[in-house]
Design a protein around this motif. Structure first.
Motif, mmCIF file in Angstrom:
data_model
loop_
_atom_site.group_PDB
_atom_site.id
_atom_site.type_symbol
_atom_site.label_atom_id
_atom_site.label_comp_id
_atom_site.label_asym_id
_atom_site.label_seq_id
_atom_site.Cartn_x
_atom_site.Cartn_y
_atom_site.Cartn_z
ATOM 1 N N SER A 33 0.834 -1.207 0.000
ATOM 2 C CA SER A 33 0.000 0.000 0.000
ATOM 3 C C SER A 33 0.864 1.251 0.000
ATOM 4 O O SER A 33 0.593 2.213 -0.748
ATOM 5 C CB SER A 33 -0.921 -0.011 1.227
ATOM 6 N N ALA A 34 1.903 1.255 0.829
ATOM 7 C CA ALA A 34 2.806 2.416 0.876
ATOM 8 C C ALA A 34 3.527 2.577 -0.455
ATOM 9 O O ALA A 34 3.697 3.702 -0.953
ATOM 10 C CB ALA A 34 3.813 2.249 2.013
ATOM 11 N N GLY A 35 3.939 1.459 -1.058
ATOM 12 C CA GLY A 35 4.604 1.531 -2.347
ATOM 13 C C GLY A 35 3.697 2.074 -3.428
ATOM 14 O O GLY A 35 4.115 2.899 -4.257
ATOM 15 N N ALA A 36 2.442 1.630 -3.443
ATOM 16 C CA ALA A 36 1.489 2.120 -4.430
ATOM 17 C C ALA A 36 1.235 3.612 -4.254
ATOM 18 O O ALA A 36 1.138 4.367 -5.232
ATOM 19 C CB ALA A 36 0.182 1.343 -4.327
ATOM 20 N N ALA A 37 1.123 4.043 -3.001
ATOM 21 C CA ALA A 37 0.873 5.464 -2.741
ATOM 22 C C ALA A 37 2.063 6.327 -3.140
ATOM 23 O O ALA A 37 1.893 7.497 -3.505
ATOM 24 C CB ALA A 37 0.545 5.666 -1.263
ATOM 25 N N SER A 38 3.259 5.766 -3.084
ATOM 26 C CA SER A 38 4.458 6.568 -3.339
ATOM 27 C C SER A 38 4.756 6.766 -4.823
ATOM 28 O O SER A 38 5.559 7.634 -5.172
ATOM 29 C CB SER A 38 5.671 5.913 -2.669
ATOM 30 N N VAL A 39 4.121 5.965 -5.694
ATOM 31 C CA VAL A 39 4.476 6.053 -7.119
ATOM 32 C C VAL A 39 3.443 6.793 -7.964
ATOM 33 O O VAL A 39 3.639 6.961 -9.163
ATOM 34 C CB VAL A 39 4.688 4.640 -7.713
ATOM 35 N N VAL A 40 2.353 7.225 -7.360
ATOM 36 C CA VAL A 40 1.343 7.965 -8.128
ATOM 37 C C VAL A 40 1.443 9.448 -7.813
ATOM 38 O O VAL A 40 1.878 9.834 -6.729
ATOM 39 C CB VAL A 40 -0.077 7.450 -7.818
ATOM 40 N N ARG A 41 1.037 10.262 -8.782
ATOM 41 C CA ARG A 41 1.080 11.704 -8.589
ATOM 42 C C ARG A 41 -0.222 12.332 -9.053
ATOM 43 O O ARG A 41 -0.894 11.815 -9.960
ATOM 44 C CB ARG A 41 2.258 12.330 -9.346
ATOM 45 N N CYS A 42 -0.543 13.440 -8.427
ATOM 46 C CA CYS A 42 -1.705 14.235 -8.825
ATOM 47 C C CYS A 42 -1.192 15.665 -8.992
ATOM 48 O O CYS A 42 -0.978 16.373 -8.004
ATOM 49 C CB CYS A 42 -2.798 14.157 -7.759
ATOM 50 N N ASP A 43 -0.956 16.057 -10.243
ATOM 51 C CA ASP A 43 -0.278 17.326 -10.510
ATOM 52 C C ASP A 43 -1.212 18.492 -10.793
ATOM 53 O O ASP A 43 -0.753 19.611 -10.979
ATOM 54 C CB ASP A 43 0.685 17.161 -11.693
ATOM 55 N N SER A 44 -2.522 18.197 -10.867
ATOM 56 C CA SER A 44 -3.442 19.298 -11.163
ATOM 57 C C SER A 44 -4.818 18.971 -10.601
ATOM 58 O O SER A 44 -5.105 17.817 -10.265
ATOM 59 C CB SER A 44 -3.544 19.531 -12.671
#
Length: 258
Positions: A33-44
């Protein structure tokens, strides 16, 4: 029933295997779960994404160790021959299986709670740094939010149901390796098949009947119209699989020789 519960609890807590499997489940769930959260981004703003579901990605891995534990509770006894001792001490075979189910549900529920809360905490700490902020339309994960609470509670129930499904499968098959293979195939192959099929109707149908693809809709908090089923209806599909496996396993346990 109380002696049966006490016997099963004694067997679970006096051997090291179940404890290590539960700790492994917690660690694997939180880590993925931590790994999945660390690789996604929300830039806008309006970038989409479901922070709660993303933060609970690790449940898809943690369920594997739950399945292994549940299978060993029954099939492990067949492998060692201890099942004869169990059924001699508890001749009411349905009660013996029910006791195993109750104890398994309790320990998986407790470990699942730790794993789910740890996963949500990881998401709460990691996701804002990747752009999942109020400015982009995503508030911090909190159990005071109804959909997030439903996703968390549903994930714990889902893990318990996977344990019961695996317990029933082990009572049917009575072999550890075959039971584990059958459960994992049921969980992971149906979603793969649904992606491989080009027909949208059959793809959606497979997602609706698969115990994992249907059950994990409980984690969705956004874009519910894109899910194969509603959250609770999806979890109900997993419950139906678990019930069918337990009923079949219990019936065979009563009619077959140990």
């Amino acid at each position: 029933m109380r002696p049966a519960l006490h016997a099963e609890w004694t067997k679970i807590r006096t051997v090291a295997g179940p404890l290590w499997l539960l700790l492994g489940m917690i660690a694997a769930t939180v880590a993925l779960s931590a790994g999945a959260a660390s690789v996604v981004r929300c830039d806008s703003a309006g970038c989409g994404g479901d922070p709660a579901k993303l933060s609970l990605t690790g449940v898809q891995l943690g369920q594997t160790l739950v399945a292994v534990l549940a299978v060993l509770v029954v099939a492990g006894e067949y492998g060692t021959g201890m099942i004869r001792t169990t059924l001699t001490a508890m001749p009411r075979r349905a009660a013996a299986l029910a006791a195993k189910a109750v104890i398994l549900t309790g320990i998986v529920g407790a470990a699942g709670t730790v794993a789910v809360l740890g996963s949500l905490l990881a998401g709460r700490l990691i996701l804002p740094g990747n752009g999942f902020t109020a400015a982009h339309g995503h508030h911090a994960l909190s159990l005071s939010d109804g959909p997030t609470l439903r996703a968390a509670a549903g994930s714990i129930l889902y893990l318990a149901l996977i344990g019961l499904l695996s317990l029933g499968m082990a009572a049917i098959v009575r072999d550890s390796a075959t039971s584990i293979g059958g459960v994992l195939g049921l969980l992971y192959l149906l979603p793969v098949l649904s992606q491989a099929i080009g027909d949208p109707h059959w793809e959606r149908l497979l997602r609706q009947i698969g115990p994992m693809s249907a059950g994990l809709t409980i984690q969705a908090t956004t874009d519910l119209h894109d899910q194969p089923l509603g959250p609770w209806a999806g979890l109900g599909v997993t419950a139906a699989w678990a019930t069918a496996a337990l009923v079949t396993g219990g019936a065979l346990l009563r009619t077959r020789d140990a």
